[in-house]
Design an enzyme around this catalytic site. Sequence first.
Site, mmCIF file in Angstrom:
data_model
loop_
_atom_site.group_PDB
_atom_site.id
_atom_site.type_symbol
_atom_site.label_atom_id
_atom_site.label_comp_id
_atom_site.label_asym_id
_atom_site.label_seq_id
_atom_site.Cartn_x
_atom_site.Cartn_y
_atom_site.Cartn_z
ATOM 1 N N GLU A 292 0.847 -1.205 0.000
ATOM 2 C CA GLU A 292 0.000 0.000 0.000
ATOM 3 C C GLU A 292 0.887 1.262 0.000
ATOM 4 O OE1 GLU A 292 -1.222 2.836 3.148
ATOM 5 O OE2 GLU A 292 -2.022 0.898 3.830
ATOM 6 N N HIS A 293 1.881 1.284 0.877
ATOM 7 C CA HIS A 293 2.792 2.442 0.920
ATOM 8 C C HIS A 293 3.492 2.637 -0.425
ATOM 9 C CE1 HIS A 293 3.636 3.877 5.196
ATOM 10 N NE2 HIS A 293 2.563 3.133 5.292
#
Lengths: 423, 422
Positions: free
Chosen positions: B70-71
């Site tokens: 996600e990051h």
Amino acid sequence: MPVWKTVPSVDDGVKLLSLPDSRFKTKRAAVSFYVPLHAESAAAMAILPYLLSHSCREYPNVTLLNERLASLYGAKLFGSVERLGESQVLTISVFAIGDEYTPDNEPLSRECMSLLRALLFDPVLEDGCFPASSIEQEKRCLTELIEAEQNDKRTYARNRCEQIMCESEGYGINKYGTVQTVTALSPADVTAAWKTLLKTARVCLSFLGMESDGTLEEAFKACGRTQPVSCQTHVIDKAQKVKEVTDRLPVNQAKLVMGFRTGTAEPDPAVMATRMMVALLGGTAHSKFFLNVREKLHLCYYCSARFDRHKGIMLVESGIEQENFEKAKAEILRQIEAVQAGDFTDEELSATVMSIQNSFCTVSDRVTGIATWYENQYFDDTLVTPEESADAAGKVTREEVVAAAKRLTLDTIYLLTGEEDGQ
Amino acid sequence: MNVVKSALLDESYYEYDHPSGLKILVYPKEGYQSAYAIFGTRYGSIDTRFRLKGEQEWTVVPEGIAHFLEHKLFESQDEDAFARYARTGANANAFTSFDRTCYLFSCTENFGASLEILLDFVQSPYFTKETVDKEQGIIGQEIRMYDDEPNWRVMFNLLTALYHTHPVRIDIAGTVESIAKIDADLLYKCYHTFYNLNNMVLAVAGKVDPKEVLAIADRVLTPSADAVIERSFEEEPEGIVKDHVEQKLSVSVPLFMFGYKETPKAEGMDTQTLVEWELLLELIAGKTSPLYRRLLDEQLINESFGTELFEGRGYVSAMFAGESKDPEAVAQAVKAEIERLKKDGIDKDAFERVRRERYGLSVMAFDSVEGIANNLSSAHFTGRGLFDTAEVLSRVTCEQVQGLLKESLRPERSALSTILPA
């Protein structure tokens, strides 16, 4: 566009805010009291919204009251204590669904207003005093609430920095009081505070999606109001010398909080430029702090700045490894110097403007958001809409942002860090 | 495009199966100034062992990789997503939970441009050794931050006491050690498995025109080949691991979470069962319950006390949490009250009150565009209809809740997690 109204035949300390918003299925009625934040009175005042929202003569204990709320289709009642500049704001709010969403079109809004009146003006009293058992219960809960502030280290560090920075100002006083002052409260103290509150506090009666039926206005008319109390926030434009404090607790991550005086506060029109400058530094995921302290140097997960426009203070916060303290502090100061030197692009500025405008305008779509937007303007003569604020944000120039940055003076550097044995 | 309506709530939204494979849900709210969009995949921290149908080998990945991904997805070869959003004014974010990863933004202006960024960056992975290494430090600090958060710790500790093997017992962000094992290849492997549009949903609510959303989707979405994802979980025993778990942290009031492990159904939980659970927990320990009052009077709880039904793919638990000077006494009282209700039965008036209460709350859920878009995406992933809660609440009976109580909340499947002052 909403305007402040006063209540006929009540002093000008009681203001009425009417927001006839039909978009929401949730309706809200709230009464907020504004009083100066004083060390001697903070605890007695802070206990009131909790005490008063837990019972009244008609529903004399918390179970009966909660049963009543449940039967009003899950009406929600909240007591809260906030700070606005150096004022303590005590609010009781009630939320309920619109009458038209109940099977039999029940008059929920009217019931909510009548309940608010009963809670504020007709509590359970024994010989004219709040019952000792209720006071003990609320004292315990408020004490635990104060103690629990330590559980969230980010909030705790922020509070500590404010306390240290403003130790001789009203702003440095905990809005809930202290464990000691809460413990010392007697039923008579709290009863006296309640009477003072009704008679002398500045008051906002706020209605969203429902029209006032006059119940609360009548009650304030009848309660023998006297001269409303004066609420002033003392603003210090410049820091004198930098205070540095380190606290040690058994924590994994250190929290750095740096407090600055901004040299502007409401109602100074330069406040908008300061808001912009603070957001440019640390208000977005494309801000100076985010891009440099986090993305470039990888020192933290968060590094952000916030501005209290009523007090004229900026706080910069970050969660870091203890050994990176000097590095993080230096980088934060370097980014501030960059903005002071005008070292930011027009794109960075316009991105910040758009981001601020977006956050203003989004407020309108939230029940509590839009109500508190206006309630926080209690001390302003004319109400400004989110759209007007967005317009004003669009007019801020690069030079004004630079000037706002140049007004910053560092006041306090606070570090919460692990214990020395490296725990 | 299909219109989904609720006559009861006077609400409606549009549902569309896009040829790319993506499910698109659009919920216009008249009079609203903002729009909120969420683009999510059914992929979370619990998906640590998987393969595509047809593959021989299972892929086993380090804990915390969904969150790491996600990051990293925000970055691309030329410009990261935040820099692109900076030009539209949107407020963007993302989150990873146990069973989903979602990317979102809210905006009042330039909706189309922001939606285009959202769909584009989530479809454009770019991972290199350098960018992966950089993120270890940032996420390392995020993990350290959560290590100090007692409310977070008390829950994860409870999950380790309740679950033997189910990956719900691991931290969503993983550990500093586990994320050190993540590399670009593993990220690509996860990405190409789970970020298939057939496994995803786009939900938009607020000031939005469905036609505009579809036009952008047509332009920006690259069709995904239909693929079936297989996930493997080790068999989870019925019983718990241990009935107590304790940690010391810098807190001044002890925190507790007391939970019961329940048996999940293979097909997940339907709305009827979820509603029954919520009513049941409210009846046991909600603010109108005799137990709540007693605990308050005995100075064992404060306003932080609450209940939660925690459920997802392969796990269900009922939780009671708060701050208390004596967590053990609270746990005993909850246990005793549950046994009493099993024996004496649920009071009809009390049931009627909580049913009304829940109905009101289910109506209130349709005011916030953020809430609506989030609930829409959840509804898609769980298969529970967005409007079903209110409908079920208008017909659920006390006997049904009584039935649920009878077969659940067994004392030998409960555990107490506490955080004590260091």
